[in-house]
Design a protein around this motif. Structure first.
Motif, PDB file in Angstrom:
ATOM      1  N   PRO A   1      57.192  30.385  94.404  1.00 47.31           N
ATOM      2  CA  PRO A   1      56.442  29.782  95.514  1.00 47.31           C
ATOM      3  C   PRO A   1      56.076  28.326  95.236  1.00 47.31           C
ATOM      4  N   VAL A   2      56.045  27.529  96.283  1.00 49.76           N
ATOM      5  CA  VAL A   2      55.541  26.168  96.168  1.00 49.76           C
ATOM      6  C   VAL A   2      54.021  26.193  96.041  1.00 49.76           C
ATOM      7  N   VAL A   3      53.389  27.136  96.747  1.00 52.07           N
ATOM      8  CA  VAL A   3      51.937  27.321  96.686  1.00 52.07           C
ATOM      9  C   VAL A   3      51.644  28.793  96.419  1.00 52.07           C
ATOM     10  N   TYR A   4      50.778  29.075  95.449  1.00 50.36           N
ATOM     11  CA  TYR A   4      50.400  30.456  95.150  1.00 50.36           C
ATOM     12  C   TYR A   4      48.932  30.507  94.712  1.00 50.36           C
ATOM     13  N   PRO A   5      48.129  31.398  95.273  1.00 46.96           N
ATOM     14  CA  PRO A   5      48.431  32.237  96.443  1.00 46.96           C
ATOM     15  C   PRO A   5      48.320  31.435  97.731  1.00 46.96           C
ATOM     16  N   GLU A   6      49.009  31.867  98.777  1.00 51.64           N
ATOM     17  CA  GLU A   6      48.934  31.191 100.068  1.00 51.64           C
ATOM     18  C   GLU A   6      47.604  31.514 100.731  1.00 51.64           C
ATOM     19  N   ARG A   7      46.981  30.487 101.309  1.00 50.38           N
ATOM     20  CA  ARG A   7      45.691  30.693 101.969  1.00 50.38           C
ATOM     21  C   ARG A   7      45.676  30.199 103.407  1.00 50.38           C
ATOM     22  N   THR A   8      46.630  29.387 103.767  1.00 53.18           N
ATOM     23  CA  THR A   8      46.677  28.835 105.116  1.00 53.18           C
ATOM     24  C   THR A   8      48.088  29.019 105.672  1.00 53.18           C
TER      25      THR A   8
ATOM     26  N   SER B   1      83.948  15.807 100.943  1.00 52.69           N
ATOM     27  CA  SER B   1      84.671  17.087 100.990  1.00 52.69           C
ATOM     28  C   SER B   1      84.781  17.792  99.645  1.00 52.69           C
ATOM     29  N   SER B   2      84.458  17.103  98.542  1.00 52.38           N
ATOM     30  CA  SER B   2      84.537  17.748  97.225  1.00 52.38           C
ATOM     31  C   SER B   2      83.242  18.481  96.865  1.00 52.38           C
ATOM     32  N   LEU B   3      82.179  18.252  97.620  1.00 51.13           N
ATOM     33  CA  LEU B   3      80.892  18.865  97.295  1.00 51.13           C
ATOM     34  C   LEU B   3      80.912  20.368  97.522  1.00 51.13           C
ATOM     35  N   GLU B   4      80.341  21.118  96.558  1.00 49.79           N
ATOM     36  CA  GLU B   4      80.079  22.549  96.722  1.00 49.79           C
ATOM     37  C   GLU B   4      78.620  22.788  96.369  1.00 49.79           C
ATOM     38  N   VAL B   5      77.946  23.627  97.144  1.00 48.60           N
ATOM     39  CA  VAL B   5      76.504  23.794  96.989  1.00 48.60           C
ATOM     40  C   VAL B   5      76.115  25.264  97.028  1.00 48.60           C
ATOM     41  N   GLU B   6      74.951  25.527  96.481  1.00 51.08           N
ATOM     42  CA  GLU B   6      74.328  26.852  96.587  1.00 51.08           C
ATOM     43  C   GLU B   6      73.034  26.707  97.381  1.00 51.08           C
ATOM     44  N   LEU B   7      72.864  27.538  98.389  1.00 53.25           N
ATOM     45  CA  LEU B   7      71.648  27.575  99.185  1.00 53.25           C
ATOM     46  C   LEU B   7      70.778  28.718  98.671  1.00 53.25           C
ATOM     47  N   GLN B   8      69.560  28.409  98.246  1.00 50.92           N
ATOM     48  CA  GLN B   8      68.666  29.403  97.664  1.00 50.92           C
ATOM     49  C   GLN B   8      67.484  29.643  98.603  1.00 50.92           C
ATOM     50  N   GLY B   9      67.424  30.860  99.145  1.00 51.70           N
ATOM     51  CA  GLY B   9      66.366  31.195 100.088  1.00 51.70           C
ATOM     52  C   GLY B   9      65.116  31.715  99.403  1.00 51.70           C
ATOM     53  N   HIS B  10      63.968  31.481 100.050  1.00 48.68           N
ATOM     54  CA  HIS B  10      62.669  31.892  99.517  1.00 48.68           C
ATOM     55  C   HIS B  10      61.813  32.500 100.641  1.00 48.68           C
ATOM     56  N   ILE B  11      60.837  33.300 100.242  1.00 47.45           N
ATOM     57  CA  ILE B  11      59.904  33.887 101.202  1.00 47.45           C
ATOM     58  C   ILE B  11      58.469  33.610 100.752  1.00 47.45           C
ATOM     59  N   CYS B  12      57.549  33.958 101.596  1.00 48.51           N
ATOM     60  CA  CYS B  12      56.137  33.911 101.222  1.00 48.51           C
ATOM     61  C   CYS B  12      55.564  35.328 101.178  1.00 48.51           C
ATOM     62  N   CYS B  13      54.513  35.493 100.520  1.00 51.04           N
ATOM     63  CA  CYS B  13      53.456  36.503 100.706  1.00 51.04           C
ATOM     64  C   CYS B  13      53.773  37.987 100.541  1.00 51.04           C
ATOM     65  N   ASP B  14      55.013  38.412 100.429  1.00 54.78           N
ATOM     66  CA  ASP B  14      55.280  39.836 100.207  1.00 54.78           C
ATOM     67  C   ASP B  14      55.385  40.076  98.710  1.00 54.78           C
ATOM     68  N   TYR B  15      54.227  40.332  98.069  1.00 54.53           N
ATOM     69  CA  TYR B  15      54.209  40.455  96.607  1.00 54.53           C
ATOM     70  C   TYR B  15      54.314  41.900  96.125  1.00 54.53           C
ATOM     71  N   ASP B  16      54.523  42.831  97.068  1.00 53.31           N
ATOM     72  CA  ASP B  16      54.733  44.215  96.675  1.00 53.31           C
ATOM     73  C   ASP B  16      56.212  44.549  96.523  1.00 53.31           C
ATOM     74  N   ASN B  17      57.077  43.607  96.855  1.00 52.24           N
ATOM     75  CA  ASN B  17      58.513  43.801  96.749  1.00 52.24           C
ATOM     76  C   ASN B  17      59.137  42.513  96.252  1.00 52.24           C
TER      77      ASN B  17
END
Length: 272
Positions: A248-255, A187-203
């Protein structure tokens, strides 16, 4: 300024891409002295780079007015850089996004001020066929709580999302249930959730097709936060943030597997 140059250089050696931003006063297209110093640092980078420049604004005024304002802010940054950069840096594009792609909400003046900005996407020129792998963190469940360090980042294995949506794939259900149990039992744990996306490199961030917003990385993290709250975890223990496409974990994405790996949420331990 020298420290900033070194930090950018180190980041670009470990990643294929990074983002920096400069900010503007309300209704202004004039660069501040601090912004000029930051742009001076960028211009001194010696690596082969491509810059893409995107102007933004808050929601004050009409769509037409803000489109012009965002374009003029982007041009101000482009014009300043054009006088400074060497032949190794290419100004690839200059775009005004108007007020249609708000990264932050506009509920407070501080948040509105973060929308009055120009984003500079910095791409390192990659060799033909080169693929860069980002850092893959250890699973959040791989260590005892006593062995974890505050500010450490961990992966949530198997937690990946449908393209363009904040809906996770079914394989994530078991892991998220495990996460809820871990938080309930510590119950003492506090966390941050960090979201990620793929492939939209124009924004910086992608469009959430369900919500029609342009903060997909945040809505992915927030979806997990809302799930945990439904499991009885107090909201003050969970922070949700969006990291866009910059890690990204993989850059550029191909599959499709590459795309899926980048559509993820990671977790940072804030307090134990």
């Amino acid at each position: 300024m020298r420290i900033l140059i070194i930090l950018i250089f180190l980041c670009l050696n470990s990643k294929a891409q990074m983002l920096t931003s400069v900010y503007f006063d309300y209704n202004s297209t004039k660069l501040s002295k601090d912004s000029e110093k930051k742009l001076d640092s960028l211009s001194r980078l010696n690596t082969e780079l491509k810059f893409r420049i995107f102007g933004n604004c808050d929601v004050s005024g009409t769509s037409h007015y803000n489109q012009i304002l965002s374009e003029n802010r982007a041009r101000s940054v482009s014009a300043y850089l054009q006088k400074k950069i060497g032949r190794n840096i290419e100004l690839q594009s200059v775009t005004g996004l108007g007020k249609e792609k708000q990264i932050n909400d506009n509920s407070t003046e501080e948040l509105r001020s973060r929308n009055r900005r120009v984003d500079i996407f910095i791409d390192r020129v990659m060799a033909s066929g080169e693929i860069r792998s980002g850092k893959i963190y250890a699973s959040f469940f791989s260590k005892k709580i006593s062995e974890m360090k505050v500010k450490d980042t961990f992966s949530l294995p198997q937690v990946n999302f449908i393209g363009g949506r904040h809906v996770w794939l079914p394989k994530a259900n078991k892991v998220l249930a495990q996460l809820a149990d871990l938080l309930k039992n510590n119950s003492s744990l506090e966390v941050e959730l960090q979201g990620h996306i793929c492939c939209d490199y124009d924004n910086f961030d992608g469009q959430d097709l369900d919500l029609k917003t342009f903060n997909l990385s945040f809505t992915r993290a927030n979806a997990i936060k809302e799930f945990l709250e439904l499991q009885g975890i107090h909201s003050f223990r969970i922070k949700a943030t969006g990291q866009g496409h910059l890690n990204p974990v993989v850059y550029p994405e191909r599959t499709e597997d590459d795309f899926s790996k980048n559509r993820r949420v990671e977790i940072v331990l804030l307090k134990k």
